[in-house]
Design a protein around this motif. Structure first.
Motif, PDB file in Angstrom:
ATOM      1  N   VAL A   1      29.787  53.169  43.267  1.00 35.85           N
ATOM      2  CA  VAL A   1      28.769  54.204  43.410  1.00 35.85           C
ATOM      3  C   VAL A   1      29.443  55.553  43.238  1.00 35.85           C
ATOM      4  N   ARG A   2      28.923  56.357  42.313  1.00 36.25           N
ATOM      5  CA  ARG A   2      29.463  57.703  42.076  1.00 36.25           C
ATOM      6  C   ARG A   2      28.433  58.733  42.500  1.00 36.25           C
ATOM      7  N   LEU A   3      28.812  59.565  43.454  1.00 34.17           N
ATOM      8  CA  LEU A   3      27.980  60.699  43.866  1.00 34.17           C
ATOM      9  C   LEU A   3      28.310  61.874  42.963  1.00 34.17           C
ATOM     10  N   VAL A   4      27.327  62.335  42.221  1.00 31.23           N
ATOM     11  CA  VAL A   4      27.575  63.395  41.239  1.00 31.23           C
ATOM     12  C   VAL A   4      26.884  64.679  41.676  1.00 31.23           C
ATOM     13  N   LEU A   5      27.670  65.745  41.798  1.00 34.16           N
ATOM     14  CA  LEU A   5      27.161  67.068  42.156  1.00 34.16           C
ATOM     15  C   LEU A   5      27.442  68.005  40.989  1.00 34.16           C
TER      16      LEU A   5
ATOM     17  N   LYS B   1      19.966  44.320  40.856  1.00 36.50           N
ATOM     18  CA  LYS B   1      21.278  44.042  41.441  1.00 36.50           C
ATOM     19  C   LYS B   1      22.346  44.789  40.640  1.00 36.50           C
ATOM     20  N   PRO B   2      22.199  46.113  40.508  1.00 39.55           N
ATOM     21  CA  PRO B   2      23.137  46.876  39.680  1.00 39.55           C
ATOM     22  C   PRO B   2      24.546  46.909  40.287  1.00 39.55           C
ATOM     23  N   LYS B   3      25.549  46.839  39.420  1.00 42.96           N
ATOM     24  CA  LYS B   3      26.934  46.900  39.881  1.00 42.96           C
ATOM     25  C   LYS B   3      27.466  48.329  39.902  1.00 42.96           C
ATOM     26  N   ARG B   4      26.979  49.166  38.978  1.00 46.40           N
ATOM     27  CA  ARG B   4      27.440  50.562  38.913  1.00 46.40           C
ATOM     28  C   ARG B   4      26.229  51.491  39.045  1.00 46.40           C
ATOM     29  N   ILE B   5      26.259  52.307  40.083  1.00 52.34           N
ATOM     30  CA  ILE B   5      25.131  53.199  40.366  1.00 52.34           C
ATOM     31  C   ILE B   5      25.624  54.636  40.429  1.00 52.34           C
ATOM     32  N   MET B   6      24.883  55.516  39.833  1.00 50.91           N
ATOM     33  CA  MET B   6      25.159  56.951  39.932  1.00 50.91           C
ATOM     34  C   MET B   6      24.084  57.601  40.782  1.00 50.91           C
ATOM     35  N   VAL B   7      24.492  58.430  41.732  1.00 57.92           N
ATOM     36  CA  VAL B   7      23.565  59.158  42.593  1.00 57.92           C
ATOM     37  C   VAL B   7      23.660  60.639  42.248  1.00 57.92           C
TER      38      VAL B   7
ATOM     39  N   ALA C   1      29.037  61.293  51.419  1.00 55.85           N
ATOM     40  CA  ALA C   1      29.982  60.211  51.127  1.00 55.85           C
ATOM     41  C   ALA C   1      30.410  59.513  52.416  1.00 55.85           C
ATOM     42  N   THR C   2      30.625  60.282  53.474  1.00 61.20           N
ATOM     43  CA  THR C   2      30.997  59.699  54.768  1.00 61.20           C
ATOM     44  C   THR C   2      29.858  58.834  55.300  1.00 61.20           C
ATOM     45  N   PHE C   3      28.632  59.337  55.188  1.00 55.10           N
ATOM     46  CA  PHE C   3      27.457  58.567  55.618  1.00 55.10           C
ATOM     47  C   PHE C   3      27.394  57.230  54.888  1.00 55.10           C
ATOM     48  N   LEU C   4      27.576  57.257  53.576  1.00 54.27           N
ATOM     49  CA  LEU C   4      27.506  56.031  52.787  1.00 54.27           C
ATOM     50  C   LEU C   4      28.669  55.092  53.092  1.00 54.27           C
ATOM     51  N   ALA C   5      29.845  55.654  53.297  1.00 57.10           N
ATOM     52  CA  ALA C   5      31.016  54.827  53.608  1.00 57.10           C
ATOM     53  C   ALA C   5      30.811  54.057  54.906  1.00 57.10           C
ATOM     54  N   ARG C   6      30.102  54.664  55.864  1.00 54.92           N
ATOM     55  CA  ARG C   6      29.826  53.967  57.123  1.00 54.92           C
ATOM     56  C   ARG C   6      28.897  52.767  56.910  1.00 54.92           C
TER      57      ARG C   6
ATOM     58  N   ALA D   1      32.500  57.224  45.587  1.00 53.61           N
ATOM     59  CA  ALA D   1      33.404  58.303  45.191  1.00 53.61           C
ATOM     60  C   ALA D   1      32.555  59.514  44.828  1.00 53.61           C
ATOM     61  N   VAL D   2      33.146  60.698  44.965  1.00 52.74           N
ATOM     62  CA  VAL D   2      32.423  61.949  44.711  1.00 52.74           C
ATOM     63  C   VAL D   2      32.974  62.612  43.457  1.00 52.74           C
ATOM     64  N   ASP D   3      32.069  63.030  42.578  1.00 46.39           N
ATOM     65  CA  ASP D   3      32.447  63.760  41.365  1.00 46.39           C
ATOM     66  C   ASP D   3      31.699  65.085  41.342  1.00 46.39           C
ATOM     67  N   ARG D   4      32.445  66.185  41.315  1.00 45.06           N
ATOM     68  CA  ARG D   4      31.847  67.519  41.241  1.00 45.06           C
ATOM     69  C   ARG D   4      32.013  68.009  39.810  1.00 45.06           C
ATOM     70  N   LEU D   5      30.879  68.231  39.141  1.00 52.27           N
ATOM     71  CA  LEU D   5      30.905  68.548  37.714  1.00 52.27           C
ATOM     72  C   LEU D   5      30.439  69.978  37.450  1.00 52.27           C
ATOM     73  N   PRO D   6      31.118  70.705  36.574  1.00 55.37           N
ATOM     74  CA  PRO D   6      30.628  72.025  36.157  1.00 55.37           C
ATOM     75  C   PRO D   6      29.579  71.858  35.060  1.00 55.37           C
ATOM     76  N   SER D   7      28.560  72.692  35.102  1.00 58.77           N
ATOM     77  CA  SER D   7      27.535  72.593  34.051  1.00 58.77           C
ATOM     78  C   SER D   7      27.982  73.251  32.764  1.00 58.77           C
ATOM     79  N   GLN D   8      28.855  74.259  32.875  1.00 57.76           N
ATOM     80  CA  GLN D   8      29.357  74.989  31.703  1.00 57.76           C
ATOM     81  C   GLN D   8      28.223  75.486  30.814  1.00 57.76           C
ATOM     82  N   GLY D   9      27.172  75.965  31.471  1.00 61.75           N
ATOM     83  CA  GLY D   9      26.051  76.535  30.743  1.00 61.75           C
ATOM     84  C   GLY D   9      25.035  75.529  30.250  1.00 61.75           C
ATOM     85  N   LYS D  10      25.279  74.242  30.460  1.00 59.90           N
ATOM     86  CA  LYS D  10      24.337  73.219  30.028  1.00 59.90           C
ATOM     87  C   LYS D  10      23.284  72.972  31.114  1.00 59.90           C
TER      88      LYS D  10
END
Length: 278
Positions: free
Chosen positions: A183-187, A152-158, A206-211, A217-226
């Motif tokens: 829920v945070r969608l991480v790209l 029953k997690p309260k904070r989930i990262m996808v 995100a639209t699919f999940l919102a329905r 929420a969506v987070d777009r992250l740079p890898s910065q070489g990692k």
């Protein structure tokens, strides 16, 4: 996916920690616990000395079967004192076919759980992972040592990469996502375009999940070489996620073994409980 049956796999070489963890999670969500005890058979002797060592090999197999029977009895006794509904089965399998046997059993559960004990058993761990992901059609839950596990997690990262494996992971965890508070969608390094993440990366999923009333929420992250796995690990920590949802093996298992990959990295060192699907 409503979780009504949780499968956990153990062996004569492991203790009861994973059983206790599985029982606790089943009690949390009022689900059934299925236990599979697997013993891996010693490979048969081959070559010019096969006849000489065959008696020793047969004795090894008889000893394995005796240990399996003893372990089955001990687990049955432990389960009898549990407060959840349970069943138990056992398999004595050749290493080469054990993943298929595990996968067949996993088809009759909603999810297969690998706890800290199994994660420390390299050979059997690999077979359970492959059985669940490649032969069951059901997801896998990894719970590393020291993690606080909950269904029953309260904070989930996808971890979203627009592949079919990630889509299946989202679909199979939808009930968990809907019930979560965040829920945070991480790209990581998303690529725009119809052949990749779409015109606005992350917007479609995100639209699919919102329905489905997911607070997303969506987070777009740079890898910065990692490495992507390193970026995901850091963000898991930053958002204090209780569960990571991700697709597994977007590339072949052989390529993952040779070159590495996000799946291999997370299987080797899961930072928190991870729900994987393929």
């Amino acid at each position: 996916m409503t979780i009504k049956t949780v499968l956990t796999v153990t062996s004569p070489d492991l203790g009861d920690a994973d059983l206790k963890l599985s029982a606790t999670l089943c009690e949390e969500i009022e689900s059934h616990l299925a236990v599979l005890i697997v013993a891996l058979a010693a490979p048969p002797p081959i070559g010019e000395y096969a006849a000489v060592v065959s008696d020793v090999w047969l004795q090894e197999r008889q000893a394995d079967l005796a240990k399996l029977k003893e372990r089955s009895g001990a687990v049955s006794t432990w389960l009898a004192s549990s407060r959840v509904s349970t069943d138990i089965s056992s398999e004595y399998q050749e290493i080469a076919w054990s993943d298929e046997a595990i996968g067949r059993r996993a088809r009759y559960a909603d999810i297969t759980l690998l706890g800290p004990d199994m994660l420390s058993h390299d050979t059997l761990k690999e077979k359970v992972v492959e059985g669940a992901l490649f032969h069951s059609g059901k997801p896998l839950l990894l719970v590393p040592d020291g993690a606080t596990a909950t269904l029953k997690p309260k904070r989930i990262m996808v971890a979203w990469d627009s592949r079919i494996e990630a889509s299946r992971a989202v679909a199979q965890s939808l009930d968990l996502l809907t019930a979560a508070e965040e829920v945070r969608l991480v790209l990581v390094d998303p690529v725009e375009g119809e052949e990749a993440h779409g015109a606005e990366p992350g917007a479609d999923i995100a639209t699919f999940l919102a329905r489905h009333d997911v607070k997303v929420a969506v987070d777009r992250l740079p890898s910065q070489g990692k490495a992507v796995a390193s970026v995901l690990r850091q963000y898991v920590s930053d958002m204090a996620a209780e569960l990571l949802v991700m697709g597994a093996y977007g590339h072949s298992r052989l390529r993952q073994r040779i070159f590495g990959g996000v799946t291999s990295s997370m299987l080797d060192e899961p930072p928190i409980p991870i729900l994987m699907a393929r």
